[in-house]
Each structure stands twice: as C-alpha cells, then as structure tokens.
Design a protein around this motif. Structure first.
Motif, PDB file in Angstrom:
ATOM      1  N   LYS B  88       0.861  -1.186   0.000  1.00 43.85           N
ATOM      2  CA  LYS B  88       0.000   0.000   0.000  1.00 43.85           C
ATOM      3  C   LYS B  88       0.891   1.228   0.000  1.00 43.85           C
ATOM      4  O   LYS B  88       1.985   1.234   0.562  1.00 43.85           O
ATOM      5  N   PHE B  89       0.359   2.290  -0.559  1.00 43.70           N
ATOM      6  CA  PHE B  89       1.096   3.535  -0.623  1.00 43.70           C
ATOM      7  C   PHE B  89       1.455   4.018   0.781  1.00 43.70           C
ATOM      8  O   PHE B  89       0.595   4.133   1.646  1.00 43.70           O
ATOM      9  N   HIS B  90       2.734   4.241   1.032  1.00 47.49           N
ATOM     10  CA  HIS B  90       3.129   4.968   2.239  1.00 47.49           C
ATOM     11  C   HIS B  90       4.482   5.607   2.022  1.00 47.49           C
ATOM     12  O   HIS B  90       5.402   5.001   1.465  1.00 47.49           O
ATOM     13  N   PRO B  91       4.613   6.858   2.451  1.00 47.91           N
ATOM     14  CA  PRO B  91       5.895   7.544   2.271  1.00 47.91           C
ATOM     15  C   PRO B  91       6.888   7.129   3.348  1.00 47.91           C
ATOM     16  O   PRO B  91       6.500   6.629   4.405  1.00 47.91           O
TER      17      PRO B  91
END
Lengths: 130, 201
Positions: B88-91
């Motif tokens: 999943k998108f995570h910075p």
C-alpha cells in the motif's frame, strides 16, 4: 563552467536498498521504506531466486531516480554487477557498499576505494617520470 | 557561479581556445599557496574517517542482525519476514536532506543530513524554530512513527525487535556520515587528480 557536477538540493530524498532480506527488513524498521502510488518501492530484496538482470535493473532504476539520494547495496550483491557499480561516478545518489550477515565488508572490493588506489598508482608513475 | 576571465598575453591577436581557458583556470587553483597540501590533508582525513566508519558500521549491523534473529526466534520466523510487507502507498518516515556544499568551486560536493521519523503530515518546507512545547510534540511524533513501523510485525512487539530497530537507526546515522566522507574524499580526489594530470602536461 564545463564538467561541473550538478547536485540537486532536496529536503526529502530517499534511501534505496539492494540487499538480503534481514538487512532490508532492518532498515524498513528504521523507517526508510517508501511505496509510491504506482506501488514502486525503494528496495530490492535479493535472495537465491533473484537474477543478475533483476539486480542490474534495480541498480539502474535507483541510480536514475531523482528522489533517491543514497543507494545501499550489499557488497556481495555489488560484486555480481561489479562492472556496473564501478562505472557509476555521479555524486548523487551516493552508492554505499555494506556488509551482509554472511559476507563481511572488504575494502579491497569497494568501488570508491578502488578508484582512489588508481590515484596513488598514477602518482607513483608521475613521480617516477620526474 | 563565479566567472573567471582569461587575460591574453600582450601582442596576441588570436582569441584563446576553450581548452586553454580551462587549463588556465585550473592553474589558477593550483598556484594558490598551500591549496594542494590542504587538499591532500582533506583527502587523507576523510578517507581515514570513511574506513573507521565502515568498521563501526560492520559492528553496528552485526549487533542489529543478532537482535533481529533473537526477535525472530521468540516471535517465530513467519512473524518477521518480508511477506508481511504490504504494497500500500506509504511515504518513508526517515529521509535525507541534500545540500550543495562549497558552491564556488568547479566541482561541487553533496552534503547529506538524515531526517529521522518525519511525520507524513509535517510541512517539508517548514524552517521555523520550535518552542519547548513543540519539541515535546516531536518526541510524540517519533514514538508514533516508530510504533507504526513496528506494527507491521504485529501488536505484541518483543524488546529484541525494538532493540533491533534502534540498532538499524544507529547504522543509518553511520551510513549518512559515510556518505558525507565519501563525498568529501571524492571531491578532494578529483581536485588532486586534476593536479596530477596538469603535472603530466
């Protein structure tokens, strides 16, 4: 001015990793993991099934991405693509060869230190000619 | 960027070639008194620091791997591996700031600053000085981001996994110092290499 290295100044650049599972897991614990909207990661986990081509592609990708400042690569992995690593000479991203659990760090194989050895041999040649 | 002007010798009608201008520029740098000795010292100093840091890094990573192995032993192999990582998108919470150092020289060098546990909600461009109240908030942010990172591997986190996290953070700090030393001795190397090339001409 000719041949001046361009250093992109950034506030929030990433650390990329090409290493074995334990090293990657450890640095992910330290918060360096990044996954963008396209599900692209800033790391490649190298195991027995990883091909040299995959490692080469990951190295080329990480060294050309503008959001990456440092690429950590296990030295035994760097040895698999030594020609590619040795031919890289940009200031950013910086390539750092790191040890792994089963392969200790050997300064003799480090690409940056090998480049420095060349300077000393060139110096000795130059002084011999004087 | 500083501009250097080539002043032709008297009586010359021909304009200097670009190569002659560059050679003259390099000679201007070379002839500064003590510059070469300073470069050699800088080179040797940063190279020595780089090698010392690499030894320190090996030691820190060895400890970190041991702690990770202990955590895996207590939690089980299935609880600590990369299959638990979702896509999943995570910075990234830990990033780097790059600045350009010594902008007046021909070859600039990069300088890296580690920014640990920066909240994704923080304004990246904020340069304001913080009061003591906000400094307490920083501790809260750091604890929250650390916990978020550990939560990938479950809710009950053994002390060894927390210790491994701290060890890998220390390793990161060492790596950033190494990157700066690398930048420094490569900069000196290029300057000295230029001196060697000029000597051969």
């Amino acid at each position: 001015m000719a041949n001046r290295a361009q250093i992109p100044t950034k506030n929030s650049a990433l650390i990329a990793m090409i290493a074995d599972e334990d090293t990657v897991v450890g640095f992910l614990l330290a918060g360096v993991g990044n996954i963008d909207i396209r599900r692209k990661t800033n790391y490649l986990i190298v195991d027995s099934k990883t091909t040299v081509k995959q490692i080469e592609d990951a190295f080329k990708e990480f060294t050309t991405r503008e959001d990456i400042a440092i690429v950590l690569i296990s030295q035994y992995v760097a040895n698999m693509i030594r020609f590619l690593v040795d031919s890289y000479n940009k200031p950013v991203p910086a390539i750092l060869e790191i040890p792994s659990k089963d392969h200790p760090y050997d300064p003799a194989h480090d690409s940056v230190l090998s480049r420095v050895k060349y300077l000393f041999s060139a110096e000795s040649v130059a002084s011999g000619r004087r | 960027m500083e501009e250097r002007h080539f002043i032709p010798e008297s009586g010359g009608d021909q304009e200097p070639s670009q190569e002659a201008v560059e050679v003259e520029n390099r000679r201007e740098v070379r002839l500064q008194p003590g510059a070469e000795e300073k470069l050699v010292l800088q080179f040797m100093d940063s190279l020595n620091s780089y090698l010392s840091l690499s030894h320190s890094l090996s030691s820190t990573l060895g400890q970190a791997w041991m702690e990770l192995a202990s955590a895996r032993h207590s939690m089980g192999t299935a609880r600590i591996n990369t299959s638990l990582l979702d896509l999943k998108f995570h910075p990234a919470s830990t990033t780097l700031k790059i600045t350009e150092y010594d902008v007046d020289s021909v070859d600039a060098k990069a300088w890296f600053v580690l920014r640990k546990w920066v909240s994704s909600e923080e304004d990246e461009d904020s340069n304001s000085t913080k009061s003591s109240e906000l400094a307490d908030d920083d501790d809260v942010v750091v604890r929250r981001e650390r916990a978020k990172s550990l939560s990938v591997f479950g809710i009950l986190i053994p002390p060894k996994l927390r210790a491994a996290q701290l060890s890998f953070e220390r390793a990161l700090e060492t790596l950033v110092e190494m990157a700066n030393m690398r930048s420094s001795f490569l900069y000196s190397f290029h300057q000295l290499h230029q001196e060697v090339e000029d000597t051969k001409e």
